[in-house]
Every structure is written in C-alpha cells, then in structure tokens.
Design a protein around this motif. Structure first.
Motif, short mmCIF file in Angstrom:
data_model
loop_
_atom_site.label_atom_id
_atom_site.label_comp_id
_atom_site.label_asym_id
_atom_site.label_seq_id
_atom_site.Cartn_x
_atom_site.Cartn_y
_atom_site.Cartn_z
N GLY A 41 0.79 -1.22 0.00
CA GLY A 41 0.00 0.00 0.00
C GLY A 41 0.82 1.27 0.00
N VAL A 42 1.90 1.29 -0.76
CA VAL A 42 2.80 2.46 -0.78
C VAL A 42 2.21 3.57 -1.63
CG1 VAL A 42 5.06 3.32 -1.55
CG2 VAL A 42 4.89 1.13 -0.33
N SER A 43 2.16 4.77 -1.07
CA SER A 43 1.66 5.95 -1.79
C SER A 43 2.58 7.14 -1.50
CB SER A 43 0.23 6.32 -1.36
OG SER A 43 -0.68 5.29 -1.68
N PHE A 44 2.99 7.84 -2.55
CA PHE A 44 3.75 9.08 -2.41
C PHE A 44 3.77 9.76 -3.77
CE2 PHE A 44 7.00 6.01 -3.73
CZ PHE A 44 7.73 6.72 -4.70
N SER A 45 4.18 11.02 -3.77
CA SER A 45 4.36 11.73 -5.04
C SER A 45 5.62 12.58 -4.95
CB SER A 45 3.15 12.61 -5.35
OG SER A 45 2.99 13.60 -4.35
#
Length: 237
Positions: free
Chosen positions: A20-24
């Motif tokens: 569930g990795v999320s980043f920008s």
C-alpha cells in the motif's frame, strides 16, 4: 512528476515487499528514499521504469506505467543503477553515451553533440574516448550519470550513487547531483549524502512509508531512524 498510489509488490507469495505504498514527487524535487536492507528501495525504482510490475497505480510525468507507455516513459527517465558495470556495456564511454539517443532516433552527429555538451557540463571530457574496463569505479559512476543525461531525461533515478566511492569521487557525485535541475529520486544508505543532496526524505519500513518530510527533520530524528533500523548521519552523531 512521479506518483505511487496504493502500490503493492511481492517477489514471493506471502512475502510482500511493498504494501500500500503511496507518495508523489513534484517536478524539480530532489527526494531521498531510505530504509534498511530489504526495505524495497530498489524495487520502487524498478517499478517506476517498468522493469517490474506491481499492483496499484504508478505514473511518470502523467503517464501510467503500463506496457503501452513504457517506451515513452523510459525516454523521460534516466536510471543510474547501483552497479555501473551492469549499465556500461559498450567498449568506450562515448559509445555508451551514444547508444540510447541513437536508439531513440537521433543521428550520430546529433547524439555526439549532445554527449559533448553533457561531458563539458560535468567536466568529464577526458573520459570521452576511454575504455570502460580501464577507468576507475568513481569515473565509471560519473560516466554512468553522463550516459543517462545524454538521453535528456526529465527524471533521474539513482540507486546508491555513492556506494564504494572514495571521498574525492563521493564529493564529486554530490556536487554533480546538486548542480542538476532534473527531478531526482535517490536511494542510499549514505544518509550524509542524502542530507547534502535532498530537500525531502521518504522512509521505507516493512513495505510501507513510515515517514515523509523535510530532510532536516527526518535525518535528525534518532528515534524514528532507530525504529527503521537506521542510524543518524555521521554529522549528527
């Protein structure tokens, strides 16, 4: 410029690497990606280039990382691998620098003009005709950076760019990275280098983003780093 949304990846069933990795990462940012061995740092870079395929949504410069967009995405990304010997496969530095641009349709004349500009920019003209098997590890690392810059990428992905370098070449790599305006995502165990080159840091732990914030805050947080099996940069010890 780069986005991960709820990305999962596993090499072996029931042993997830990313969960569930999320980043920008915004255009022009220099972001450090740190974590203990096996945290998934190199996996993130390979997912961004399409060398691996996971679950979830990944985009580069607005394009989803899917089979139909891979050629366009790879033309926008420069990937400096941890092992330069895996990247420099032509006889000379120049031939390595010409391979990518010519493969994407540039004439040899135009590709060589671009290579000369990059070599001058990095003060590496002396390496142009050198054979790859006759240059030092530090020179080869700089040549690998020059090779990807010849592709005129919008994004630079760098996997442990200072590993195994002597102090002089390490400083040279840091200086070069700070002069580059391209968007950068840098993985490293060299947290002093991350502090010197990145304004923001992401911390991976157990397949998840454990922290995301200014380098000045993250890299001074001894408790956070210890919890993620990392140590303070030497300058803060």
């Amino acid at each position: 410029m780069l986005t991960f949304r709820d990305v999962n990846f596993t090499y072996e069933k029931d042993r997830p690497v990313l969960r569930g990795v999320s980043f920008s990462v915004r255009e022009g940012e220099a972001v450090g990606l740190i974590g203990a061995n096996g945290a998934g740092k190199s996996t993130v870079l390979m997912l961004l280039t399409g060398l691996l395929a996971g679950e979830g949504e990944i985009t580069v410069d607005g394009l989803p990382v899917t089979r139909e967009h891979l050629a366009e995405i790879r033309s926008r990304i420069g990937f400096v691998m941890q092992d330069s010997d895996s990247q420099m496969f032509m006889p000379t530095v120049l031939e390595d620098m010409l391979f990518g641009p010519m493969n994407y349709g540039l004439s040899r004349e135009e590709a060589e003009r671009r290579a000369d500009e990059v070599l001058a920019r990095l003060d590496l003209a002396a390496l142009k005709t050198r054979h790859n098997h006759r240059i030092s590890g530090g020179e080869k690392r700089m040549a690998a950076i020059a090779t990807v810059l010849t592709m005129a990428p919008k994004v630079l992905l760098l996997d442990e760019p200072t590993s195994a370098l002597d102090p002089m070449n390490r400083r040279r790599v840091i200086r070069t990275l700070n002069e580059l305006r391209e968007t950068k995502l840098i993985t490293s165990h060299d947290l002093d280098m991350i502090y010197d080159t990145c304004s923001r840091v992401l911390v991976l732990k157990d397949g998840r983003i454990a922290a995301d914030g200014p380098a000045e805050e993250i890299l001074k947080d001894a408790a956070l780093l210890a919890d993620c099996r990392l140590e303070l940069p030497l300058r803060f010890q």
